[in-house]
Design an enzyme around this catalytic site. Structure first.
Site, mmCIF file in Angstrom:
data_model
loop_
_atom_site.group_PDB
_atom_site.id
_atom_site.type_symbol
_atom_site.label_atom_id
_atom_site.label_comp_id
_atom_site.label_asym_id
_atom_site.label_seq_id
_atom_site.Cartn_x
_atom_site.Cartn_y
_atom_site.Cartn_z
ATOM 1 C CG ASP A 23 31.265 81.512 -65.387
ATOM 2 O OD1 ASP A 23 31.760 82.524 -65.918
ATOM 3 O OD2 ASP A 23 30.567 80.681 -66.011
ATOM 4 C CB SER A 24 26.081 79.808 -64.749
ATOM 5 O OG SER A 24 26.379 80.335 -66.017
ATOM 6 C CG ASP A 64 33.409 90.823 -68.462
ATOM 7 O OD1 ASP A 64 32.801 91.451 -69.346
ATOM 8 O OD2 ASP A 64 34.428 90.142 -68.696
ATOM 9 C CB CYS A 104 30.782 92.801 -74.863
ATOM 10 S SG CYS A 104 29.976 91.288 -74.347
HETATM 11 N N1 SAH Z 1 35.304 88.103 -67.144
HETATM 12 C C1 SAH Z 1 35.683 87.009 -67.993
HETATM 13 C C2 SAH Z 1 34.826 86.879 -69.241
HETATM 14 C C3 SAH Z 1 33.351 86.722 -68.985
HETATM 15 S S1 SAH Z 1 32.513 85.896 -70.258
HETATM 16 C C4 SAH Z 1 37.147 87.134 -68.358
HETATM 17 O O1 SAH Z 1 37.779 88.163 -68.020
HETATM 18 O O2 SAH Z 1 37.702 86.231 -68.969
HETATM 19 C C5 SAH Z 1 30.939 85.628 -69.579
HETATM 20 C C6 SAH Z 1 30.842 84.466 -68.620
HETATM 21 O O3 SAH Z 1 29.542 84.526 -68.024
HETATM 22 C C7 SAH Z 1 30.943 83.075 -69.200
HETATM 23 O O4 SAH Z 1 31.988 82.382 -68.557
HETATM 24 C C8 SAH Z 1 29.605 82.381 -68.904
HETATM 25 O O5 SAH Z 1 29.742 81.019 -68.520
HETATM 26 C C9 SAH Z 1 29.098 83.192 -67.755
HETATM 27 N N2 SAH Z 1 27.651 83.280 -67.574
HETATM 28 C C10 SAH Z 1 26.688 83.489 -68.494
HETATM 29 N N3 SAH Z 1 25.477 83.654 -67.917
HETATM 30 C C11 SAH Z 1 25.678 83.544 -66.581
HETATM 31 C C12 SAH Z 1 24.826 83.634 -65.436
HETATM 32 N N4 SAH Z 1 23.518 83.906 -65.574
HETATM 33 N N5 SAH Z 1 25.378 83.503 -64.212
HETATM 34 C C13 SAH Z 1 26.693 83.251 -64.068
HETATM 35 N N6 SAH Z 1 27.542 83.168 -65.114
HETATM 36 C C14 SAH Z 1 27.052 83.320 -66.353
#
Ligand code: SAH
Length: 393
Positions: free
Chosen positions: A244-245, A296, A336
């Site tokens: 996650d970023s 996701d 989503c």
């Molecule tokens: N799978 C998670 C929900 C994902 S929400 C669950 O089950 O709870 C989307 C996530 O993507 C967020 O935490 C956000 O910080 C992260 N995110 C957004 N852009 C990103 C990127 N380019 N690289 C890595 N993470 C990213």
């Protein structure tokens, strides 16, 4: 009485119960409705169509509250919120989405329940106008002791509304909030976390991953507070990598792993604070492989206008995902985005498989958790859609 008169023929989608009225369909507005006031929507010949909330700043000029001519008042919100809550089964400390916006007849209102706390998002002019009634109705639900507001999503700006968050009803919680899901406990940061603090819609899919993970090398992309990664560990995965970023999200995920005593598996757990798009490329370049990959991402296309750009991004990560899978591996891939239909999503993923040079079979369609209703005839809804694919090289 305020009236919104549609251009000729523009009542058609409303007759099919699509709940939005776009600015281009409006002939004129009579009376002097203020932001969020209720307007009576009429077709060009003056016939009644719906009661709706007026939003002069938004391209979505009005959102339907009701399809019959009735007063929109405190009692309306009390009824709708009680009905939405009654439709869901409250199970002890399990998290639960109580109100699903348009799907519960309450456009712009999202409410999640974590134990005795409700976290609400008021995202439209109409929801803002009725914030008091909505907060009271949520606070009146059995077992609810406080209502916290998280109306700090970007979409508020499209409605001309400033961000707003804080305690709406009840007293501040004494300790941190948490939610139990399939026997695992997660901290919920209702104040600073994303959206309402936890992604309840992935509940069923996280359990599905747990059942598939035994002995596998799992990659959880966009892991947030670790829902998929923790279930992979709980399911006996041989190794789990989570990306996650967001630093705070990753820290929360690690704390959640520790909280559930999954830390003795820590040697096989790798947490990466990094960009998924770049990291997948790096993995491809160094030949890393996985047995199961979860994709996701956050909402990439909020509206249909963003669909093309989002399609490229979805294709990019899915193509890389396919390339990183061992033969026989599984890709669990989601969108989503309101602007990407299930049909389009399937096409994008199919294109990615072709370009990656793999054979992929749909094992099943993946949806949001069982208790997430979907409004009929409302394709713009930000519903979770996903595919479980098995890949052979
Ligand atoms: N799978 C998670 C929900 C994902 S929400 C669950 O089950 O709870 C989307 C996530 O993507 C967020 O935490 C956000 O910080 C992260 N995110 C957004 N852009 C990103 C990127 N380019 N690289 C890595 N993470 C990213």
């Amino acid at each position: 009485m305020h009236r919104l008169i549609l251009k000729p023929g523009r009542e058609k989608s409303l007759k099919r119960r699509h709940p939005w009225i776009f600015s281009g369909g409006v002939a004129r507005v009579e009376g002097n409705p203020r932001v969020g006031d209720t307007v009576t929507v009429c077709s060009a010949d003056g016939a009644f169509v719906a009661m709706a909330a007026y939003s002069p700043e938004s391209q979505i000029r009005a959102r339907v509250w009701h399809w019959t001519a009735r007063d929109i008042d405190t009692a309306f919100f009390t009824q709708r919120i009680a009905a939405a809550a009654a439709a869901r089964n409250v199970i002890d400390s399990a998290g639960l989405r109580l109100v699903h916006g348009e799907s519960d007849g309450l456009p712009g209102v999202i409410a999640d329940r974590f134990g005795d706390t409700v976290v609400v998002q008021l995202l439209s002019a109409g929801a803002e106008r009725w914030r008091g009634a909505i907060a009271d109705a949520l606070a009146a639900l059995p077992g609810v002791v406080r209502v916290i507001e998280r109306s700090d999503a970007d979409v508020r700006a499209l409605e001309g509304l400033p961000p707003q968050s804080g305690l709406l009803r009840g007293s501040a919680a004494t300790g941190p909030l948490s939610v139990r899901e399939h026997g695992l406990e997660y901290a919920v940061d209702a104040e600073q976390g994303h959206k309402t603090g936890f992604y309840l819609d992935q509940r069923d899919n996280r359990l599905l991953l747990r059942g598939l993970a035994n002995g596998r090398a799992v990659l959880d992309c966009f892991c947030y507070s670790g829902g998929f990664a923790l279930n992979a560990l709980a399911g006996g995965a041989a190794a789990v990598t989570a990306i996650d970023s967001s630093g705070p999200a990753l820290a929360a995920a690690q704390a959640n792993a520790a909280r559930n005593k999954l830390v003795h598996h820590e040697s096989k757990m790798e947490w990466l604070e990094a960009d998924v798009f770049q990291t997948l490329r790096r993995f491809r370049d160094c030949g890393r492989k996985f047995d199961i990959i979860v994709l996701d991402p956050p909402k990439l296309a909020p509206t249909a206008a963003h669909a093309e750009k989002a399609a490229r991004a979805y294709k990019d990560i899915n193509l890389l995902g396919f390339k990183l899978l061992n033969s026989g591996g599984l890709l669990m891939t989601y969108s989503c985005s309101g602007g990407v239909s299930p049909d389009l999503f399937q096409k994008i993923v199919a294109g990615a498989a072709l370009d990656a040079g793999v054979d992929a079979r749909i094992e099943r369609w993946l949806h949001a958790a069982d208790d997430h209703p979907v409004a009929l005839n409302f394709p713009e809804g930000e519903y979770l859609k996903g595919l479980l694919l098995r890949v052979s090289v």
